[in-house]
Design a protein around this motif. Structure first.
Motif, PDB file in Angstrom:
ATOM      1  N   GLY A   1      39.310  38.301  33.969  1.00  0.00           N
ATOM      2  CA  GLY A   1      38.415  37.452  33.193  1.00  0.00           C
ATOM      3  C   GLY A   1      38.395  37.784  31.720  1.00  0.00           C
ATOM      4  O   GLY A   1      37.675  37.156  30.948  1.00  0.00           O
TER       5      GLY A   1
ATOM      6  N   LYS B   1      48.986  39.186  41.538  1.00  0.00           N
ATOM      7  CA  LYS B   1      49.797  39.049  42.749  1.00  0.00           C
ATOM      8  C   LYS B   1      50.784  37.892  42.626  1.00  0.00           C
ATOM      9  O   LYS B   1      51.933  37.992  42.999  1.00  0.00           O
ATOM     10  N   GLU B   2      50.262  36.784  42.082  1.00  0.00           N
ATOM     11  CA  GLU B   2      51.112  35.610  41.940  1.00  0.00           C
ATOM     12  C   GLU B   2      52.264  35.918  40.988  1.00  0.00           C
ATOM     13  O   GLU B   2      53.408  35.544  41.236  1.00  0.00           O
TER      14      GLU B   2
ATOM     15  N   SER C   1      46.969  27.246  26.482  1.00  0.00           N
ATOM     16  CA  SER C   1      46.057  26.140  26.193  1.00  0.00           C
ATOM     17  C   SER C   1      45.961  25.177  27.361  1.00  0.00           C
ATOM     18  O   SER C   1      45.263  24.187  27.288  1.00  0.00           O
TER      19      SER C   1
ATOM     20  N   GLU D   1      44.612  23.924  30.617  1.00  0.00           N
ATOM     21  CA  GLU D   1      43.390  24.260  31.344  1.00  0.00           C
ATOM     22  C   GLU D   1      43.668  24.670  32.780  1.00  0.00           C
ATOM     23  O   GLU D   1      43.052  25.585  33.292  1.00  0.00           O
TER      24      GLU D   1
ATOM     25  N   ILE E   1      44.426  28.400  32.688  1.00  0.00           N
ATOM     26  CA  ILE E   1      43.537  29.466  32.229  1.00  0.00           C
ATOM     27  C   ILE E   1      42.224  29.522  32.972  1.00  0.00           C
ATOM     28  O   ILE E   1      41.665  30.578  33.167  1.00  0.00           O
ATOM     29  N   THR E   2      41.728  28.377  33.394  1.00  0.00           N
ATOM     30  CA  THR E   2      40.419  28.445  34.018  1.00  0.00           C
ATOM     31  C   THR E   2      40.590  28.498  35.519  1.00  0.00           C
ATOM     32  O   THR E   2      41.501  27.917  36.071  1.00  0.00           O
TER      33      THR E   2
ATOM     34  N   ALA F   1      37.907  24.050  43.768  1.00  0.00           N
ATOM     35  CA  ALA F   1      38.567  23.788  45.048  1.00  0.00           C
ATOM     36  C   ALA F   1      39.286  22.444  44.997  1.00  0.00           C
ATOM     37  O   ALA F   1      38.759  21.460  44.493  1.00  0.00           O
ATOM     38  N   ASP F   2      40.486  22.420  45.484  1.00  0.00           N
ATOM     39  CA  ASP F   2      41.267  21.200  45.466  1.00  0.00           C
ATOM     40  C   ASP F   2      40.855  20.336  46.657  1.00  0.00           C
ATOM     41  O   ASP F   2      40.841  20.787  47.793  1.00  0.00           O
TER      42      ASP F   2
ATOM     43  N   ALA G   1      42.421  18.077  48.058  1.00  0.00           N
ATOM     44  CA  ALA G   1      43.516  17.894  49.008  1.00  0.00           C
ATOM     45  C   ALA G   1      43.477  18.948  50.102  1.00  0.00           C
ATOM     46  O   ALA G   1      43.751  18.662  51.264  1.00  0.00           O
TER      47      ALA G   1
ATOM     48  N   ALA H   1      47.225  13.464  50.688  1.00  0.00           N
ATOM     49  CA  ALA H   1      46.945  14.143  49.433  1.00  0.00           C
ATOM     50  C   ALA H   1      47.595  15.519  49.381  1.00  0.00           C
ATOM     51  O   ALA H   1      47.900  16.039  48.310  1.00  0.00           O
TER      52      ALA H   1
ATOM     53  N   ARG I   1      54.155  12.413  41.081  1.00  0.00           N
ATOM     54  CA  ARG I   1      53.115  12.729  40.112  1.00  0.00           C
ATOM     55  C   ARG I   1      53.301  14.109  39.484  1.00  0.00           C
ATOM     56  O   ARG I   1      52.538  14.520  38.633  1.00  0.00           O
ATOM     57  N   LYS I   2      54.301  14.813  39.940  1.00  0.00           N
ATOM     58  CA  LYS I   2      54.494  16.161  39.431  1.00  0.00           C
ATOM     59  C   LYS I   2      55.206  16.125  38.091  1.00  0.00           C
ATOM     60  O   LYS I   2      54.986  16.975  37.238  1.00  0.00           O
TER      61      LYS I   2
ATOM     62  N   ARG J   1      53.519   9.383  37.075  1.00  0.00           N
ATOM     63  CA  ARG J   1      52.773  10.126  36.059  1.00  0.00           C
ATOM     64  C   ARG J   1      53.117   9.537  34.701  1.00  0.00           C
ATOM     65  O   ARG J   1      54.285   9.380  34.369  1.00  0.00           O
TER      66      ARG J   1
END
Lengths: 249, 425, 704
Positions: free
Chosen positions: C265, C356-357, C435, C437, C440-441, C445-446, C448, C455, C601-602, C703
């Motif tokens: 954080g 981890k990611e 920058s 979003e 960074i944030t 919860a998605d 989908a 979805a 849409r990707k 998109r």
């Protein structure tokens, strides 16, 4: 002179792969004046945090404008950041720095005049009663201690505007009260304070003016007394529910 | 005390959450299966690329001073599509700058060799630091040696010697090892190491995730409050980590036996078609049992270390030395000719590696296999004992102990500063 | 960019890193301690093996009609010590000087060899019998070749062959036994040596005037110094080696620096300070760069120490020349590499949401960065080529040239420029990521994930195709029953490209009409597609030829490929069905149907076409098919995107395949047209796409 914070039709749209467009903030207007505590009141997901993050230049607005001490958040983010202190429950400290180093680092990085940094750090350590653990690493401190260091680093560069995003989340009563006192003190020093919360009593106690935000819109924005008059309700809780219900219908 | 139904429930809970964690799925399941097809593709692609590059070179050759009676050599070179005959004023510097690949300079033979009419000597000038020049040298040398053989035979005939007489006798080699034996030999060189590596890789993430990771996510405390004894919890977690290790190892073994043929193809060429990569049936249960023992040992070691960590990252740095300690002995065992001896059977991990290798080749030294298993079991028991000793301390159990393993062992297990488990963090 | 701020940030980063004791130990102390252990271990075991093999007395048996001749020959060798001039041993060969061997009389050499009583046995037969055997072996070989149609034998003309009537000595050994192999190697060399000595004696006896060696003696001499040869060898691997060190060293700082901060954080705190994104990124980049260089330096010193302690032994011909100009140039070349690595790692860290990611992304990034560094391993690549604009690959080639003393300053300049631009661009991307979003944030919860169904499909689509790729690959490599053309085609097309999408539609409850873009098409669009088919095919071949300039394809490979896909025993109409209609339907459903639907849409349209084309190319596995098929894939995706329907692309795919096979049948070689042909068709191709664009019915829900 302009108000410290002027927000005009500020809008934020996210793009999500599976949901498409998500409108978090939909054209809001408000301003915050010198020596005033301005409260954003809303439920979780209402758009408070997104709004404050845009003002703090963490996020870039999709449309509309916001100026802080006369600087536009989109075009001159650097100047904006020099003029504000941002505090939220999610802004953490560096665990491996000491309390003193933390404050000093943030004073320097926010371009506080370098010859005065030492004096400022001493003052803040003294003011927030950090002296006894100023040389300990942050990861060894208790929650209350961390909170004080965190506030000290927020004002390390003495900014004219302070933004508090749900500052009392996760604090116990005593720490929360102390936080409220500190915020009031900042107002007394003539700083503009922008403050978000979902706790009604806190807003009632602290805020000079309150904006009720819901679903990305500001439903009402006025002093507490005016809001009471307009709705005819006594408690802020009822005022809030009144606005939210009427907007959902 | 131990309740099997509780352990089963907890074990299944751990497994299910593991299968939903991306890191664990990648490291314990996807990596062992897909690493080989991917490597295979890279190798195959790389080789076809290099072959394409090399074939594409034409070698620029300069022929100098060839006598009339040897014009056939020039003709041979001209016929080769990959050779281009050129001229240069300053061949040496052209070779250095890469504009010419090789200079074939025909000079008179040394004095006593001149008594053979028509004999000559060739000075080949090339640049060993350039691939293209080296390839050109090889091509020219090929041509020359063929030409020379013809000339030599022709001259020798004048002295009454037939080419067959000159050849004296022919040396051939014949490998009596069957395709199956060879396949097992090659498998034995590669599979044991990969099996052990994969068991270690496969257990590492789960071991850290179910100890340090849970602390980080603060689910450790939630788990401590459930109505099951702590020993059940620990056993379930332990079994889960060992399972993931086994799964990774076995999946890898399967993937490896499947794709090894195509992997070795580009290296061994045609020969690979005669090889058969099949592990003897009798060995499969043996390998399975030894893998389980190995996984139990590695899981115990990793969990003991990881249980001292408070965050995932910390857990990783604590487990890494153990991980290396497991892999190190295996790494330099990768040579043929090493056999399982009583001495080697006493060394954990190394003995497992050799048991794998020999059982793949279909060799069973039962007493030594027994010894190996016994050694592994002793290791597991030791680890269990250590774990039990550690779990006696409440602060470690609930995660408030601030030190690391070394300090713990020094201060509490050996040292005199025996304290009961009051928190010092 | 305010450099005081960058400095403050840099000091801050370094201080925090230095205080992370565990990381320091893990990344610096541990490798230093582990390396000598590993070296000692390997060396000890290897030496022991060599010693055992050298001390072994090799036991063998002799059989065959000429056994006594061989015995006599070997008896003569046993008594004498060979002069080193006779042995002509290479550095890496085991010496024959200490070769001890002993004959054992056994009843059955074969079973003795199998029971390990002997290491190998010799069988000597006279010329007549050898001839008979050779005839038999020849017949068998022909029979085998007849059965495996189409695969030519590999024997090349330059190999010497046995002449009729010459006796044969065969050494029987077991390749799966180390000692048997070692015995074989020694015995084989001994026999060849003895043969040469005998032949020389025979020639001398008959009065041949010169030593056979001096008949057309070839004396190779290299203009390269020993230092240059060593340099060319080191130069091949130096970049890969240093790159590995830099990557692993830098990753330690990188993972913690953005991903770790996100997790803790503190990144949000940092982003609200008066330091700009660019300054933050610059400071972090410099930190990673510093750590990467520091660890590389420590490791290299470490290795040099072991070299000095002779823990690592080098061949005697290994002569390292390191004039100052070389060292300066190498530094000049490697510092930008470190900068690019640092930027790449920073990008990775900025992209990941947690420590981890970030770790999970490391392995792929590692592989991708390593691949261009291997350019120097390829034979004959010169810096004066397109490689100069490929980041990392250019340095790798430049290093190799510099190591052999070739300083191509203008191209080195280009290399440095390319690297600087790359590093700068990556830093800009990292700064932009700070920058974004989404990155960074902490994401909410998605939806989908909660509802599942359609979805969720876009999130999972790439995984499905990854699995499909691996399955195709693994099956083709491992199941010989599927190796025939018909079966393989059937499996790939029907099971994978039709079965996979069917499974996805069922699993995610997709709307079939939408997922497969089953929509009507304007007549005018069909006309444009009709024009696009032949022009696209020829253009694709042009692209292939263009690519061939950079990546030459082995001709043998092309020939074999042609044979496999042009079997003469299948009627043309069947071939058409198998190679044109089937792929036209199945592959289009797989790629322009489900994959396009999942990714719509990707990416934005242009990138979408590129990505789908590239994936389509990757599915064709062989490297040389990648570029033309990727081009075809992009074209087909473009058609679907502009017509909003899968039908034209199905038709175009099938027609294009059919056309190319028809052309091949007719003996039309589209590969060798003049360049202006390709230009003309490319223009027609562009025109067809312009038409398509004018009458477009865009694919819905893209998109923007």
């Amino acid at each position: 002179m302009d108000e410290p914070v002027v927000v005009r039709s500020l809008t934020k749209t996210f793009y999500d792969e599976s949901r498409g467009e998500v409108r978090a903030v939909q054209g809001i207007d408000f301003e915050c004046r010198v020596g005033e505590i301005f409260g954003l009141l809303g439920a979780n997901g209402a758009g408070k945090t997104t709004t404050l993050r845009m003002l703090a230049t963490i996020l870039v607005p999709t449309a509309g404008s916001a100026t802080i001490m006369g600087h536009d958040v989109a075009t001159d983010p650097m100047a904006v950041r020099r003029n504000l202190g941002f505090y939220s429950a999610s802004t953490a400290l560096y665990p491996r720095l000491t309390a003193r180093e933390t404050i000093e680092f943030f004073a320097r990085i926010n371009q506080y005049p370098s010859d005065q940094v030492a004096r400022r750090v001493d003052y803040l350590i003294d003011r927030f009663g950090i002296a006894s653990y100023a040389r300990a690493r942050v990861d060894k401190l208790s929650t209350g201690m961390k909170q004080k260091v965190s506030i000290a680093r927020t004002v390390a560069h003495d900014p004219p505007l302070l933004i508090f995003d749900e500052p009392t989340v996760g604090l116990d009563v005593l720490n929360a009260l102390e936080m409220q006192d500190i915020i009031k003190e900042f107002r007394a020093q003539g700083k503009a304070v922008l403050f978000s919360t979902h706790i009604m009593s806190e807003a009632e106690k602290l805020c000079d003016r309150i904006a009720i935000i819901h679903g990305g819109h500001i439903l009402a924005c006025d002093t507490l007394d005016n809001l009471r008059q307009a709705t005819g309700k006594r408690y802020l809780e009822d005022v809030f529910v009144h606005y939210v219900k009427s907007s959902d219908e | 005390m131990l309740q099997l139904s509780d352990i089963r429930l907890l074990y299944l809970h751990e497994l299910r959450s593991a299968l939903r964690e991306r890191n664990i799925v990648v490291n314990s399941i996807l990596l062992p299966i897909f690493l080989y097809p991917l490597l295979l593709w890279l190798v195959y692609t790389g080789i076809s690329f290099v072959v394409g590059q090399t074939e594409g070179f034409t070698s620029r050759v300069m022929l100098k001073g060839l006598p009339k009676e040897h014009q056939r050599l020039q003709h041979d070179l001209k016929k080769d599509k990959q050779v281009e005959l050129t001229q240069s004023d300053d061949p040496n510097s052209d070779i250095r700058s890469g504009n010419l690949d090789v200079l074939v300079d025909i000079v008179p033979p040394v004095l006593d060799a001149a008594s053979l009419t028509g004999n000559f000597r060739v000075r080949l000038t090339y640049d060993r630091s350039k691939d293209r020049s080296r390839i050109a040298r090889d091509r020219v040398t090929d041509h020359l040696s063929r030409y020379r053989d013809g000339y030599f035979e022709q001259e020798a005939q004048k002295f009454g010697l037939t080419p067959a007489q000159l050849q004296r006798f022919w040396v051939e080699t014949h490998n009596v090892a069957t395709g199956q034996q060879m396949g097992r030999f090659l498998l034995g060189l590669m599979v044991p190491m990969m099996l052990i590596v994969m068991v270690a890789v496969g257990s590492m993430y789960p071991a850290i995730d179910c100890t340090a990771g849970e602390r980080e996510k603060s689910t450790w405390e939630t788990l401590m409050t459930v109505a099951s004894s702590r020993i059940n919890l620990v056993v379930a977690k332990y079994l889960y980590v060992a399972t993931m290790g086994c799964v990774a190892g076995i999946l890898n073994l399967i993937a490896m036996t499947f794709s090894i043929k195509s992997m070795l193809g580009p290296i061994l060429g045609r020969r690979v078609e005669d090889l058969s990569f099949q592990i003897p049936w009798l060995s499969l249960p043996l390998i399975a049992v030894v893998t389980v023992l190995l996984a139990l040992f590695i899981a115990a070691g990793m969990m003991i270390l990881a249980s001292f960590a408070r965050t995932f990252k910390e857990g990783q740095s604590m487990v890494s030395p153990f991980y290396l300690a497991v892999l190190l002995p295996v790494m330099f065992l990768q040579m043929p000719g090493l056999e399982l001896t009583p001495g080697l059977a006493l060394i954990p991990i190394v003995n497992v590696c050799l048991v794998f290798r020999e059982s793949i080749a279909g060799i069973y030294h039962w007493p030594l296999i027994g010894l190996t298993m016994a050694v592994e079991v002793v290791c597991i028991v030791l680890a269990m004992w250590l774990a039990a000793a550690i779990l006696r301390y409440e602060d470690v159990l609930i995660g408030s102990y601030g030190g690391h393993v070394g300090r713990f062992v020094k201060e509490r297990l050996i040292g005199t500063k025996r304290r009961t488990g009051d928190s010092d963090g | 960019m305010n450099w005081t701020t960058v400095r403050t940030l840099l000091i801050h980063e370094l201080r925090m890193l230095a205080r992370d004791r565990r990381t320091v130990i893990l990344s610096i102390v541990l490798p230093i301690a582990v390396m000598p252990l590993m070296l000692f271990g390997t060396r000890y075991v290897e030496q022991r093996r060599e010693k055992t093999l050298a001390e072994t007395v090799y036991r063998y048996a002799v059989t065959g009609t000429e056994a006594d001749t061989v015995r006599a020959l070997l008896a003569q060798a046993r008594g004498r010590l060979f002069r080193s001039s006779e042995l002509k041993e290479q550095d890496d060969e085991e010496s024959l000087a200490g070769f001890r061997f002993e004959e054992v009389r056994v009843a059955s050499p074969d079973s003795s060899l199998k029971s390990k009583d002997i290491h190998f046995y010799l069988e000597a037969v006279n010329g007549r019998e050898a001839d008979a055997r050779a005839r038999k072996a020849d017949a068998e070989k022909k029979e085998r070749a007849r059965r495996r149609r189409g695969q030519s034998s590999d024997s090349t003309a330059s190999e010497p062959v046995r002449l009729p009537g010459v006796p044969v000595v065969t050494i029987y050994f077991q390749e799966d036994r180390d000692a048997s192999q070692a015995g074989l190697r020694r015995m084989q060399r001994l026999l060849v040596l003895l043969r040469g000595i005998e032949r020389d004696a025979l020639l001398r006896e008959r009065g041949f005037p010169v030593e056979p060696e001096q008949v057309i003696a070839v004396e190779p001499s290299s203009v390269a110094t020993a230092g240059q040869v060593t340099g060319s060898w080191i130069g091949r691997f130096l970049t890969v080696f240093l790159l590995t060190l830099m990557l692993s060293g830098g990753s330690i700082a990188a993972m913690d620096s953005v991903a770790g901060e996100k997790e803790r954080g503190s990144l949000e705190t940092l982003l609200t300070t008066a330091a700009s994104r660019a300054e933050i990124v610059a400071a972090k980049q410099l930190t990673i760069l510093f750590i990467a260089l520091l660890i590389t330096l420590i490791q290299v010193t470490n290795i040099l120490v072991y070299l000095n302690l002779r823990l690592i032994e080098l061949p005697k011909t290994f002569i390292i020349e390191a004039p100052p100009v070389l060292i300066v140039t190498l530094l000049l070349l490697f510092i930008p590499v470190a900068a690019v690595i640092a930027s790449a790692l920073l990008m990775l860290s900025a992209y990941a949401k947690s420590f981890k990611e970030a770790q999970m992304y490391f392995f792929p990034v590692y592989l991708v960065s390593l691949a261009p560094a291997l350019a120097a391993v390829l034979p004959g690549v010169s810096l004066r080529s397109a490689i100069a604009v490929v980041p990392v690959a250019n340095v790798s080639v430049a290093v190799r040239e510099v190591m052999v003393g070739k300083y191509d300053w203008p191209m080195i300049g280009v290399t440095l420029l390319v690297m600087a631009v790359t590093a700068g661009w990556m830093m800009r991307v990292s700064a932009r990521m700070l920058s974004m979003e989404r990155l960074i944030t902490a994401s909410e919860a998605d939806v989908a994930d909660l509802t599942g169904g359609p979805a969720l499909f876009p999130k999972h689509v790439l995984r499905w195709y990854g699995v499909m790729w691996a399955v195709i690959f693994a099956v083709a490599a491992n199941i010989p029953e599927l190796a025939t053309l018909k079966r393989q085609l059937f499996f790939n097309e029907v099971v994978i490209f039709l079965g996979g999408p069917a499974l996805m539609i069922w699993k995610y409850r997709l709307n079939v009409r939408e997922a497969l873009a089953l929509r009507p098409v304007k007549p005018l669009a069909w006309l444009a597609v009709l024009l696009a088919i032949p022009s696209g095919l020829v253009t694709a071949l042009g692209v292939f030829r263009l690519a061939n300039l950079f990546l030459p394809v082995p001709e043998r490979l092309l020939e074999r490929f042609g044979q496999e896909f042009m079997p003469s025993d299948i009627p043309f109409w069947q071939l058409l069905l198998l190679l044109a209609v089937l792929p036209g339907i199945c592959e289009e459903i797989g790629f322009r149907g489900l994959l396009l639907y999942g990714l719509r849409r990707k990416f934005r349209p242009v990138r979408l076409a590129l990505v789908i084309g590239a994936i389509f190319g990757l599915f064709h596995i062989a490297l040389f098919r990648l570029i033309p098929t990727a081009f075809l894939g992009m074209t087909l995706t473009g058609i679907v995107l502009l017509t909003g329907s899968i039908f034209p692309s199905m038709f175009a795919h099938a027609a294009s395949n059919a056309l190319s096979f028809w052309a091949a049948r007719q003996g039309l070689s589209l590969h060798t047209l003049d360049w202006w042909w390709y230009l003309a068709t490319a223009a027609a191709f562009a025109l067809s796409f312009y038409l398509l664009y004018r009458v477009r019915t865009p694919y819905p829900d893209l998109r923007a």
